[in-house]
Every structure is written in C-alpha cells, then in structure tokens.
Design a protein around this motif. Structure first.
Motif, PDB file in Angstrom:
ATOM      1  N   LEU A 268       0.818  -0.985   0.064  1.00 13.70           N
ATOM      2  CA  LEU A 268       0.077   0.066   0.086  1.00 13.70           C
ATOM      3  C   LEU A 268       0.936   1.250   0.104  1.00 13.70           C
ATOM      4  CD1 LEU A 268      -2.650  -1.110   2.539  1.00 13.70           C
ATOM      5  CD2 LEU A 268      -3.245  -0.680   0.212  1.00 13.70           C
ATOM      6  N   VAL A 269       1.873   1.236   1.200  1.00 20.49           N
ATOM      7  CA  VAL A 269       2.633   2.411   0.824  1.00 20.49           C
ATOM      8  C   VAL A 269       3.422   2.679  -0.415  1.00 20.49           C
ATOM      9  CG1 VAL A 269       4.738   3.371   2.046  1.00 20.49           C
ATOM     10  CG2 VAL A 269       3.012   2.121   3.449  1.00 20.49           C
ATOM     11  N   TRP A 270       3.961   1.566  -1.002  1.00 21.94           N
ATOM     12  CA  TRP A 270       4.654   1.568  -2.308  1.00 21.94           C
ATOM     13  C   TRP A 270       3.844   2.132  -3.164  1.00 21.94           C
ATOM     14  CZ3 TRP A 270       3.667  -1.046  -6.914  1.00 21.94           C
ATOM     15  CH2 TRP A 270       4.737  -0.693  -7.813  1.00 21.94           C
ATOM     16  N   ASN A 271       2.598   1.904  -3.132  1.00 23.66           N
ATOM     17  CA  ASN A 271       1.672   2.287  -4.277  1.00 23.66           C
ATOM     18  C   ASN A 271       1.357   4.030  -4.077  1.00 23.66           C
ATOM     19  OD1 ASN A 271      -0.264   0.939  -6.473  1.00 23.66           O
ATOM     20  ND2 ASN A 271       0.752  -0.582  -5.186  1.00 23.66           N
ATOM     21  N   LEU A 272       1.103   4.211  -2.841  1.00 16.51           N
ATOM     22  CA  LEU A 272       0.930   5.757  -2.583  1.00 16.51           C
ATOM     23  C   LEU A 272       2.194   6.648  -2.860  1.00 16.51           C
ATOM     24  CD1 LEU A 272      -0.973   5.159   0.667  1.00 16.51           C
ATOM     25  CD2 LEU A 272      -2.070   6.109  -1.299  1.00 16.51           C
ATOM     26  N   VAL A 273       3.266   5.953  -2.524  1.00 18.27           N
ATOM     27  CA  VAL A 273       4.442   6.877  -2.526  1.00 18.27           C
ATOM     28  C   VAL A 273       4.857   7.076  -4.086  1.00 18.27           C
ATOM     29  CG1 VAL A 273       7.001   7.191  -2.136  1.00 18.27           C
ATOM     30  CG2 VAL A 273       5.445   6.404  -0.244  1.00 18.27           C
ATOM     31  N   ARG A 274       4.785   5.895  -4.780  1.00 13.71           N
ATOM     32  CA  ARG A 274       5.381   5.704  -6.036  1.00 13.71           C
ATOM     33  C   ARG A 274       4.238   6.405  -7.068  1.00 13.71           C
ATOM     34  NH1 ARG A 274       4.263   2.092 -10.309  1.00 13.71           N
ATOM     35  NH2 ARG A 274       6.144   1.655 -11.811  1.00 13.71           N
ATOM     36  N   ARG A 275       3.122   6.510  -6.917  1.00  9.84           N
ATOM     37  CA  ARG A 275       2.113   6.928  -7.754  1.00  9.84           C
ATOM     38  C   ARG A 275       1.388   8.212  -7.449  1.00  9.84           C
ATOM     39  NH1 ARG A 275       0.042   2.516 -10.993  1.00  9.84           N
ATOM     40  NH2 ARG A 275       0.920   0.418 -10.467  1.00  9.84           N
ATOM     41  N   LEU A 276       1.563   8.854  -6.252  1.00 14.13           N
ATOM     42  CA  LEU A 276       0.995  10.301  -6.020  1.00 14.13           C
ATOM     43  C   LEU A 276       2.063  11.282  -5.892  1.00 14.13           C
ATOM     44  CD1 LEU A 276      -1.647   9.179  -3.301  1.00 14.13           C
ATOM     45  CD2 LEU A 276      -1.853   9.316  -5.989  1.00 14.13           C
ATOM     46  N   GLU A 277       1.756  12.363  -6.042  1.00 11.08           N
ATOM     47  CA  GLU A 277       2.774  13.623  -6.324  1.00 11.08           C
ATOM     48  C   GLU A 277       3.074  13.844  -4.834  1.00 11.08           C
ATOM     49  OE1 GLU A 277       1.063  16.796  -7.904  1.00 11.08           O
ATOM     50  OE2 GLU A 277       0.709  15.926  -9.934  1.00 11.08           O
ATOM     51  N   ARG A 278       4.228  14.163  -4.693  1.00  6.47           N
ATOM     52  CA  ARG A 278       4.996  14.728  -3.642  1.00  6.47           C
ATOM     53  C   ARG A 278       4.298  15.671  -2.818  1.00  6.47           C
ATOM     54  NH1 ARG A 278      10.132  14.082  -1.419  1.00  6.47           N
ATOM     55  NH2 ARG A 278      10.915  13.391  -3.548  1.00  6.47           N
ATOM     56  N   GLY A 279       3.799  15.674  -1.407  1.00  8.16           N
ATOM     57  CA  GLY A 279       2.932  16.489  -0.751  1.00  8.16           C
ATOM     58  C   GLY A 279       1.573  16.063  -0.645  1.00  8.16           C
ATOM     59  N   HIS A 280       0.960  15.204  -1.667  1.00  8.58           N
ATOM     60  CA  HIS A 280      -0.347  14.663  -1.748  1.00  8.58           C
ATOM     61  C   HIS A 280      -0.717  14.273  -0.207  1.00  8.58           C
ATOM     62  CE1 HIS A 280      -3.876  12.147  -2.717  1.00  8.58           C
ATOM     63  NE2 HIS A 280      -3.667  12.914  -3.913  1.00  8.58           N
ATOM     64  N   LEU A 281      -1.814  14.595   0.095  1.00  4.17           N
ATOM     65  CA  LEU A 281      -2.324  14.067   1.562  1.00  4.17           C
ATOM     66  C   LEU A 281      -2.228  12.581   1.727  1.00  4.17           C
ATOM     67  CD1 LEU A 281      -3.774  14.866   4.269  1.00  4.17           C
ATOM     68  CD2 LEU A 281      -6.022  14.536   2.986  1.00  4.17           C
ATOM     69  N   LEU A 282      -2.766  12.010   0.698  1.00  7.28           N
ATOM     70  CA  LEU A 282      -2.682  10.403   1.010  1.00  7.28           C
ATOM     71  C   LEU A 282      -1.278   9.680   0.665  1.00  7.28           C
ATOM     72  CD1 LEU A 282      -5.728   9.085  -0.900  1.00  7.28           C
ATOM     73  CD2 LEU A 282      -5.822  10.082   1.410  1.00  7.28           C
ATOM     74  N   ARG A 283      -0.517  10.584  -0.114  1.00  5.45           N
ATOM     75  CA  ARG A 283       1.002  10.093   0.354  1.00  5.45           C
ATOM     76  C   ARG A 283       1.880  10.038   1.425  1.00  5.45           C
ATOM     77  NH1 ARG A 283       6.396  11.699  -0.905  1.00  5.45           N
ATOM     78  NH2 ARG A 283       7.435  10.401  -2.835  1.00  5.45           N
ATOM     79  N   ASN A 284       1.191  11.309   2.190  1.00  2.00           N
ATOM     80  CA  ASN A 284       2.074  11.628   3.365  1.00  2.00           C
ATOM     81  C   ASN A 284       1.203  10.521   4.339  1.00  2.00           C
ATOM     82  OD1 ASN A 284       3.341  13.830   2.186  1.00  2.00           O
ATOM     83  ND2 ASN A 284       1.731  15.350   3.115  1.00  2.00           N
TER      84      ASN A 284
END
Length: 349
Positions: A268-284
C-alpha cells in the motif's frame, strides 16, 4: 447510512470548493484533531496503568481511597483501611503512592478528554444544516464517552477482570474510529478534490483486506494481553523473562502473522509513494502508515526478545491503534475521492 449531503443535491445545498477554509469547517477540524490526539494519548496512559499494575492504585471510583484528591502517604489513610477495603471485596489492598497517582492522573486525563468531546459536539451543531451525519457521529461519540466512564467504574468494581479491561479498550478504539469518520466527513469537499486516478485499481480492495488483518491482529493481541495479565499475577509482576514460557499458542500465531501484515501494508505504501505526487495528502499518510507498521513490529520484537519490558507494552498498543486509524482514514478519503455524489459537489464553483 443517511448521506444527507447527497440528498436534494444542488449547488445551493452542496459544500463549495472553499468550504474547507470556512470558519466552521476549520474550527471543527481543529477541535476534532486535538480530541483524536488526546484519546490516543489516553490509550497510551491506560496502557501504562495496565502494564505497571497500577489499575487498582485507586480501589474505589470515582473517588480514590475515599478522596477526590488521593493521599500521598499511607499515614493519611485510616489505620484499618486494609480491613475496610477487604470488606468491599478488595483483599490485600496496599497503598502505593506511585500506583495511586498513576491511576489518578489517568482519571484526570479521562475527564479532560470528556471536555474536549463536549466541545467537539458543540462545534458540530452547525453541521445540522450542512450534513447531519457529522453531528450525529459527534453525538454518538459523546454518548460513548459517558458509557466509557461507567465502564471505567465497572473495571474497578470487577477488581480488574481482564475481559472488563478489554471492553474498556475496545470502547476507546470505537470512539477514535467515530471521531476520525466525523472529521473526515466534515472535510469531504477537500477529499473530493484529491487526485487518486494513478493508484492501482486493486488499491482499495487491498486496503480493506489490510484493515481486516489489523483488526484480527489487534483481536489476537487483546487475547494475549488478557493472558499476560493472568501470568503477571502468577509471577506477582516479577520475573518477566519467564513469562514467555507461559504464553498461549495464539502468541506465536500473532507473531508470525505480523509478517503478512508488514508486506501487505508495504505494498500500500509503495503504491501511494510511487504513484502520487510529493505533498499529496494520501501519500503523506501512506508514509506515516509505513513508519507505524515498522515501529509496531519493532516493539513486538522487543517484547518477545527482551523479557516483555513494561514500558514497551503501552507503546505497542498505541501503535496498533494508530495503524488502524490511519488505514481507516485512507479508506474514507478514497471513498469520498471516487464517489461522484461528493466530488461533483466539491467541484461546483
């Protein structure tokens, strides 16, 4: 569920794109986040009380040794206080100032959080005209806190029966979940503008599975904790290095299952970090989720290998609750991000 905001859908009744910046929304979000943090802190303190054996530091409720402010020395108690509490069903009651004040501080924090819950309810009143579900979620939390107060007295009256302590912790867990849902729902216009199209189509399904795994792991941990209470009593809170030999088989299942949880959440973390832009709420939040899972497993290894140190137990408990809380928020955010009933309202200018 009655989604008030989706009924009679129109630009006049929907939240506008700047609603997150409104005074009502910001105020409710602020008090809600403070309350959530305070409840997690109370869970930590409750874990400290349980791990240190201070749960009966105050053998009565709501007073402590018959006082609203507990004594600091045994000389302040009646000479026959042992007999008094023995007649009430609490044999071998011994005054210990550290344990007494640990439990008393726990109670004071609980009362303070009750005040925060009341403020959260009051700040949710304007949502009766915007989204009544937010208000009723806040009201449910307020009522649950009252039930939690009664349950606290029942825990003391039961002389710390493990099942009663577990019920007390489960109620705190439910309170946090309802608060998270209320705060997230109050900010649904912001959620509706989140870009999540780059995430894997399987992401939400895997997240739901991960939430189920976390609940199962917490359930097993609760059963282990009840066994530990019995073991601790047997060893009179000492010789912790011997406790592991008495653990039930579920402890080893719990320990092995953590590997499955680790890899599921890392996906899950890999998907969020890899596919969402830096600073995105869900990425954080994804980065936070990864850190929490690693930390929880680290504390679990510490408990297993270092003789179940008392100070690690409450940390492990809070981390497990934070993991589910983070997963739960991600799930709600995804729901609002992909649901056109909400996203359409959020994009109306």
């Amino acid at each position: 569920m009655n989604d008030t905001v989706s009924s009679d859908f129109s630009p006049q009744n929907a939240f506008h794109s700047n609603a997150a910046d409104s005074a009502i929304s910001k105020r409710f979000r602020r008090i809600g986040l403070i309350t959530i943090a305070a409840v997690y802190f109370l869970i930590l303190v409750g874990g400290i009380v349980r791990a240190s054996g201070a749960g009966m530091g105050c053998p009565d409720w709501p007073t402590c040794f018959g006082r609203w402010v507990p004594p600091t020395d045994e000389s302040q108690l009646p000479p026959n206080y042992h007999e008094i509490y023995a007649e009430r069903g609490y044999a071998d009651t011994e005054f210990n100032p550290l344990k007494t004040w640990t439990e008393y501080v726990n109670r004071l924090i609980g009362v303070s959080i009750g005040g925060l819950i009341l403020l959260t309810l009051l700040y949710s009143i304007p949502y009766l005209k915007r989204d009544r579900t937010v208000f009723f979620l806040s009201l449910s939390v307020f009522l649950l806190v009252g039930f939690q107060g009664w349950l606290g007295s029942a825990v003391v009256a039961s002389n710390l029966r493990p099942v009663m302590i577990t019920a007390h912790m489960v109620t705190a867990f439910l309170i946090v979940c309802l608060l998270i849902y209320a705060i997230a729902r109050s900010q649904q216009d912001t959620m509706g503008r989140l870009e999540i199209g780059a995430l894997s189509p399987r992401f939400k399904t895997v997240l739901a599975v991960a939430m189920g795994m976390t609940l199962l792991q917490i359930t097993m941990g609760t059963q282990i904790r009840e066994s530990v209470d019995v073991i601790a009593t047997t060893f009179n809170q000492g010789e912790r290095h011997l406790w592991r030999e008495e653990f039930p088989i579920i402890f080893y299942i719990h320990r092995s299952f953590s590997s499955v949880i680790l890899f599921t959440n890392l996906w899950l973390v890999w998907n969020l970090v890899r596919r969402l832009e830096r600073g995105h709420l869900l990425r954080n939040f994804g980065i936070g989720l990864g850190a929490l899972v690693v930390a929880a497993i680290g504390t679990g290894v510490t408990l297993d290998r270092l003789g179940f140190p008392a100070f690690v137990q409450p940390i492990h408990l809070v981390l497990a609750n934070l993991i589910f809380g983070t997963q739960f928020f991600l799930f709600i955010a995804l729901r609002y991000s992909e649901n056109p009933r909400f996203t359409a309202a959020a994009r109306v200018d």
